[in-house]
Design a protein around this motif. Structure first.
Motif, short mmCIF file in Angstrom:
data_model
loop_
_atom_site.label_atom_id
_atom_site.label_comp_id
_atom_site.label_asym_id
_atom_site.label_seq_id
_atom_site.Cartn_x
_atom_site.Cartn_y
_atom_site.Cartn_z
N ASP A 1 0.83 -1.21 0.00
CA ASP A 1 0.00 0.00 0.00
C ASP A 1 0.86 1.25 0.00
OD1 ASP A 1 0.23 1.09 2.90
OD2 ASP A 1 -0.25 -1.02 3.20
N SER A 2 0.19 2.36 -0.23
CA SER A 2 0.87 3.66 -0.34
C SER A 2 1.04 4.36 1.01
CB SER A 2 0.07 4.57 -1.27
OG SER A 2 -1.16 4.91 -0.67
N ASP B 1 -4.40 3.81 -0.79
CA ASP B 1 -4.36 3.11 -2.06
C ASP B 1 -3.55 1.82 -1.92
OD1 ASP B 1 -5.81 5.19 -3.14
OD2 ASP B 1 -4.05 6.24 -3.90
N GLN B 2 -3.96 0.80 -2.68
CA GLN B 2 -3.34 -0.52 -2.58
C GLN B 2 -2.70 -0.90 -3.92
OE1 GLN B 2 -4.02 -2.30 0.51
NE2 GLN B 2 -4.99 -0.39 1.08
N PHE B 3 -1.62 -1.68 -3.85
CA PHE B 3 -0.94 -2.16 -5.05
C PHE B 3 -1.23 -3.64 -5.23
CE2 PHE B 3 1.52 1.41 -3.40
CZ PHE B 3 1.36 2.28 -4.47
N VAL C 1 -2.48 -0.01 -9.34
CA VAL C 1 -2.84 0.62 -8.08
C VAL C 1 -4.36 0.72 -8.06
CG1 VAL C 1 -2.62 2.99 -8.99
CG2 VAL C 1 -2.47 2.58 -6.52
N ASP D 1 -7.32 2.70 -6.37
CA ASP D 1 -7.62 3.94 -5.67
C ASP D 1 -8.83 3.69 -4.78
OD1 ASP D 1 -9.00 6.49 -5.09
OD2 ASP D 1 -7.50 7.37 -6.43
N ARG E 1 -8.65 1.20 -11.04
CA ARG E 1 -7.52 0.28 -11.06
C ARG E 1 -6.65 0.72 -12.22
NH1 ARG E 1 -11.04 -4.38 -9.15
NH2 ARG E 1 -12.24 -3.26 -7.63
N TYR F 1 8.14 -1.57 -10.26
CA TYR F 1 7.32 -1.02 -9.17
C TYR F 1 8.22 -0.60 -8.00
CZ TYR F 1 4.76 -1.33 -4.77
OH TYR F 1 4.29 -1.09 -3.51
N TYR G 1 2.99 7.36 -7.72
CA TYR G 1 2.50 6.59 -8.85
C TYR G 1 1.49 7.37 -9.70
CZ TYR G 1 -0.75 6.05 -5.04
OH TYR G 1 -1.58 6.32 -3.98
#
Length: 143
Positions: free
Chosen positions: A91-92, A96-98, A111, A113, A119, A129, A142
């Motif tokens: 995550d950021s 937000d998640q990766f 990513v 949002d 996505r 990444y 990102y």
């Protein structure tokens, strides 16, 4: 390879290697294979975070826990598109998640949002990444 790559970034904290049984459990419970680069990374360091606590790569345990939560939470099903095609791994620090795409099997990094449910493609590989994330000057690198 992964410890060498991350050694270029002094603010990064590495963990002990993940237990291979934990990786097998992820694949079993999620019904998807880990991407080979992610498997190799976790076998070298069970997670990558910076000195501020941003978890660029979660531990194997957190990967399983977060993905199961995303896929089974009733509220998430009402609010968001399905997450089954993705395997979240970091995550950021700002929500937000990766994720890596697992259906179809691809090594591309997206990513998610959390505010818009978008996505967005951000990197062709885990290595790209990490270079982008670890070499950034702050949150939302990102975008």
């Amino acid at each position: 390879m992964w410890r060498e790559l991350t050694s270029e970034f002094p603010e990064v904290e590495l963990q002990e290697p993940a237990d291979p049984r934990d990786l097998a459990l992820i694949e079993e419970r999620l019904g998807q294979p880990l991407p080979e680069p992610m498997r190799e990374l976790l076998l070298e360091t069970n997670g990558i975070e910076d000195s501020y606590g941003t978890e660029f790569v979660w531990t194997a345990e957190k990967i399983l826990q977060e993905n199961e939560s995303f896929r089974t939470d009733a509220q998430f099903r009402e609010l968001y598109m399905p997450f089954d095609a993705l395997m979240f791994f970091g995550d950021s620090g700002g929500g937000d998640q990766f994720a890596v795409v697992r259906t179809p099997l691809r090594d591309d990094i997206f990513v998610w949002d959390h505010e818009t449910d978008s996505r967005t493609w951000i990197a062709p590989s885990l290595e790209n990444y990490l270079r982008g994330a670890l070499g950034s000057d702050g949150e939302d690198w990102y975008r």
